[in-house]
Design an enzyme around this catalytic site. Sequence first.
Site, PDB file in Angstrom:
ATOM      1  N   GLU A   1      45.336 -17.836  71.288  1.00  0.00           N
ATOM      2  CA  GLU A   1      45.579 -16.431  71.597  1.00  0.00           C
ATOM      3  C   GLU A   1      44.356 -15.618  71.206  1.00  0.00           C
ATOM      4  OE1 GLU A   1      49.099 -15.394  69.386  1.00  0.00           O
ATOM      5  OE2 GLU A   1      50.065 -17.235  70.057  1.00  0.00           O
TER       6      GLU A   1
ATOM      7  N   LYS B   1      42.525 -12.774  69.258  1.00  0.00           N
ATOM      8  CA  LYS B   1      42.812 -12.038  68.028  1.00  0.00           C
ATOM      9  C   LYS B   1      42.539 -10.573  68.337  1.00  0.00           C
ATOM     10  CE  LYS B   1      42.142 -12.235  63.057  1.00  0.00           C
ATOM     11  NZ  LYS B   1      42.007 -10.817  62.816  1.00  0.00           N
TER      12      LYS B   1
ATOM     13  N   ASP C   1      42.105  -6.738  67.778  1.00  0.00           N
ATOM     14  CA  ASP C   1      41.609  -5.944  66.653  1.00  0.00           C
ATOM     15  C   ASP C   1      42.362  -4.622  66.592  1.00  0.00           C
ATOM     16  OD1 ASP C   1      40.160  -5.238  64.504  1.00  0.00           O
ATOM     17  OD2 ASP C   1      38.291  -4.840  65.585  1.00  0.00           O
TER      18      ASP C   1
ATOM     19  N   TYR D   1      53.223 -11.205  69.201  1.00  0.00           N
ATOM     20  CA  TYR D   1      52.807 -12.606  69.086  1.00  0.00           C
ATOM     21  C   TYR D   1      53.622 -13.466  68.133  1.00  0.00           C
ATOM     22  CZ  TYR D   1      50.124 -10.210  65.417  1.00  0.00           C
ATOM     23  OH  TYR D   1      49.745  -9.421  64.368  1.00  0.00           O
TER      24      TYR D   1
ATOM     25  N   LYS E   1      36.778 -16.359  63.920  1.00  0.00           N
ATOM     26  CA  LYS E   1      36.186 -15.023  64.007  1.00  0.00           C
ATOM     27  C   LYS E   1      34.941 -15.061  64.882  1.00  0.00           C
ATOM     28  CE  LYS E   1      38.342 -12.334  60.952  1.00  0.00           C
ATOM     29  NZ  LYS E   1      38.156 -11.143  60.256  1.00  0.00           N
TER      30      LYS E   1
ATOM     31  N   CYS F   1      15.200  14.949  44.352  1.00  0.00           N
ATOM     32  CA  CYS F   1      16.411  14.865  45.170  1.00  0.00           C
ATOM     33  C   CYS F   1      16.349  15.905  46.287  1.00  0.00           C
ATOM     34  CB  CYS F   1      17.637  15.107  44.302  1.00  0.00           C
ATOM     35  SG  CYS F   1      19.160  15.213  45.266  1.00  0.00           S
TER      36      CYS F   1
ATOM     37  N   CYS G   1      19.239  18.687  45.572  1.00  0.00           N
ATOM     38  CA  CYS G   1      19.284  19.647  44.459  1.00  0.00           C
ATOM     39  C   CYS G   1      17.905  19.871  43.822  1.00  0.00           C
ATOM     40  CB  CYS G   1      20.273  19.184  43.394  1.00  0.00           C
ATOM     41  SG  CYS G   1      19.775  17.672  42.550  1.00  0.00           S
TER      42      CYS G   1
ATOM     43  N   CYS H   1      19.854  10.293  40.934  1.00  0.00           N
ATOM     44  CA  CYS H   1      19.548  11.713  40.869  1.00  0.00           C
ATOM     45  C   CYS H   1      19.984  12.203  39.492  1.00  0.00           C
ATOM     46  CB  CYS H   1      20.313  12.443  41.968  1.00  0.00           C
ATOM     47  SG  CYS H   1      20.380  14.222  41.702  1.00  0.00           S
TER      48      CYS H   1
ATOM     49  N   CYS I   1      24.051  18.689  41.767  1.00  0.00           N
ATOM     50  CA  CYS I   1      23.631  18.100  43.036  1.00  0.00           C
ATOM     51  C   CYS I   1      24.784  18.157  44.030  1.00  0.00           C
ATOM     52  CB  CYS I   1      23.202  16.654  42.832  1.00  0.00           C
ATOM     53  SG  CYS I   1      22.765  15.863  44.388  1.00  0.00           S
TER      54      CYS I   1
END
Length: 676
Positions: free
Chosen positions: A113, A115, A117, A224, A313, A408, A411, A426, A432
């Site tokens: 079958e 699979k 998703d 299924y 998979k 950063c 900030c 940071c 920040c």
Amino acid sequence: MAKTVKAEIEGLRAELRRHLHLYHVLDSPEISDVEYDELYRRLEKLEADRPDLITTDSPTQRVGDTPSSAFEPVTHRQPLFSLDNADSLEALEAWERRVVRGLEGEASGYMCELKIDGLAVSLTYEGGQLVLGATRGSGTVGEDITHNVRTIEAIPLVLLGKPPSLMEVRGEIYMPLTAFEELNKRQTESGGQSFVNPRNAAAGSVRQKDPAITATRRLAIWCYQVGHLEGGPPPPSQSETLDWLQELGLPVNPASERVDSRDGLEEYVQRALKDRHKHNYQTDGVVVKVDALAEQDVLGFTARSPRWAVAFKFPAEERTTLLKEIRINIGRTGAATPFAVLEPVFVGGATVTLATLHNEGELHRKDIRPGDVVTVRRAGDVIPEVVGPVLSARQGKKLRKWHMPKKCPFCGNPIVTEEGEARAKCTGGFECPSRLREYLFHFASRGGMDIEGLGYQTVDLLMKNDIIADPADIFTLGSEDLLTFEGWGEVSVNNLLAEIELAKDRPVARLLTALGLPLVGPTVAKSLTRRFWSIDLLMAASAQDLAAIDGIGPEIVSAVQAWASDPETIALVEKLRAAGVRLEDPEPESGIDESLAGVTLVITGTLERFSREKAKAAAENKGARVTGSVSKKTTALVAGANAGTKLAKATDLGVPVLDEAGFETLLAQGAEALTE
Ligand code: IVH
């Protein structure tokens, strides 16, 4: 006269059901959508005149429920297992060899079958009528989504033919690709957020509180499996089960095929791989099941999954695209993570525009530079990743290496990498905005204080308007702060404020998890608060007392102490206190009960006097650990009615098994009860 109206109504219902079946199950509609709508409207009109004749299984009654405020937990009659994965053809062959060994001979056939998703659901039909729809949840306990499931046209409200007296079917709800594209288009046009992929969109749609919204999402299903069944024996094989489901009017994926040899299996997998983008839905692999039920029974289950089935998979997909720019994000702990801004590329079933780059070291090791053509990989749910540069495409271009900025970008505070750490951080603390945003989002999220309605969008709005600058500010929000925002009416404001009010009274372990100290997730937080049941006690705890707690190692001890002595923490705790947030749990009556310390339990089956959650909490309150699967380390298995594979496993491993009475004795007498 009345009789004829009734007859016409019933005739129309049968007619509409037949067309839904032709459309969704047989894929051969006889009438156009417009003609269908005409019949539907005629029925609606007749029912409006005669509300006394409306029945819940009428095609018009799919949406009509009022929005629910929560999804009730549902304990599945039989758990929904997951599958072991095979991620290569070799692994699939190895599985097949194990099957042959287990059966002491070849299997008589395999069912292949696709699979799908989407998300697994369980549908219960009583006397042929749909009475319950539930999510898979943990596999043992899911959520009641009946009202939403009823809006999905592909799911019959009434089964055809001769349905059994009670039957639970499993299937995968998914959003067709065409519906997904339309939904995202609508979302973007209306200024809403678009969904990253059809699976997320489907999951978000079935968990809507208002079924009317689910109804607009055009979800579909492939069934299924049959779970619990009463009133007749199950068909003797998976292939016959699928035929039977189809006869009962349930949609079954037409690409399913029975094969009788290993060669047939591989051929199916190859074909599925080649055709994976030809369907109007996403697939992420192939599920192979031993066809004959008798053979499935011989093979049985491991603790987690059936030995008679495996999920092959599909490999991750890779595409190349232009790396336009490298930027950084500051996470909730202050960590600075570089990420790639890409020329949009469709890979692994979604359009990818951003991909993580982990850290600077990794970037240099792979020699990825802004302006490169790079390979991007994405598998299923995994965050897209930049595999590396296509060096041949770099020729003639002058590309500079990328370095972590010294300041950063959010900030302006310095970004530093401490000795021995891979991650740059940071130093701006909550000044920040990027860090604060991630922190607040985490604080309010389901794993934290669980404040529904306080997601990124609302956090952004509140930050932008200088209404919140730390988590404590959430608890002093007033309606006047919110009512001025566009799109915020009395109802949404009151809902959010009510959620916040509820969150003030969460157990201390939740608050601690929400505060997000390094290494302190929900389990550690629970261990800590069982011993120190208030934030004040915890902050004052000595290293020695902390280290004495089961499961708390030296790293956690230092993390807790560093957090407790940080002036920022002290100020925040005082602010939370002033805002009325609960900082302590009720003190255990006679000190702390550790009578089950060192005991690891697994609880399975249905208990009469405890729900699963209650049993778990009762044992945990006495210091026991409760885990999900039986192993040699399990002290005892508590088995209620209809215990399945866990019971078999415990017997196999010689793990003691307690019935409900035995469990109660254990709670009353402590660990000694086990040695008697
Ligand atoms: S059979 C014991 N068949 O994949 C058998 N599952 O890890 C249980 N899925 O949770 C599942 N398509 O959500 C089965 N044709 C299919 C499937 C399928 C998708 C999902 C399902 C399950 C997961 C297995």
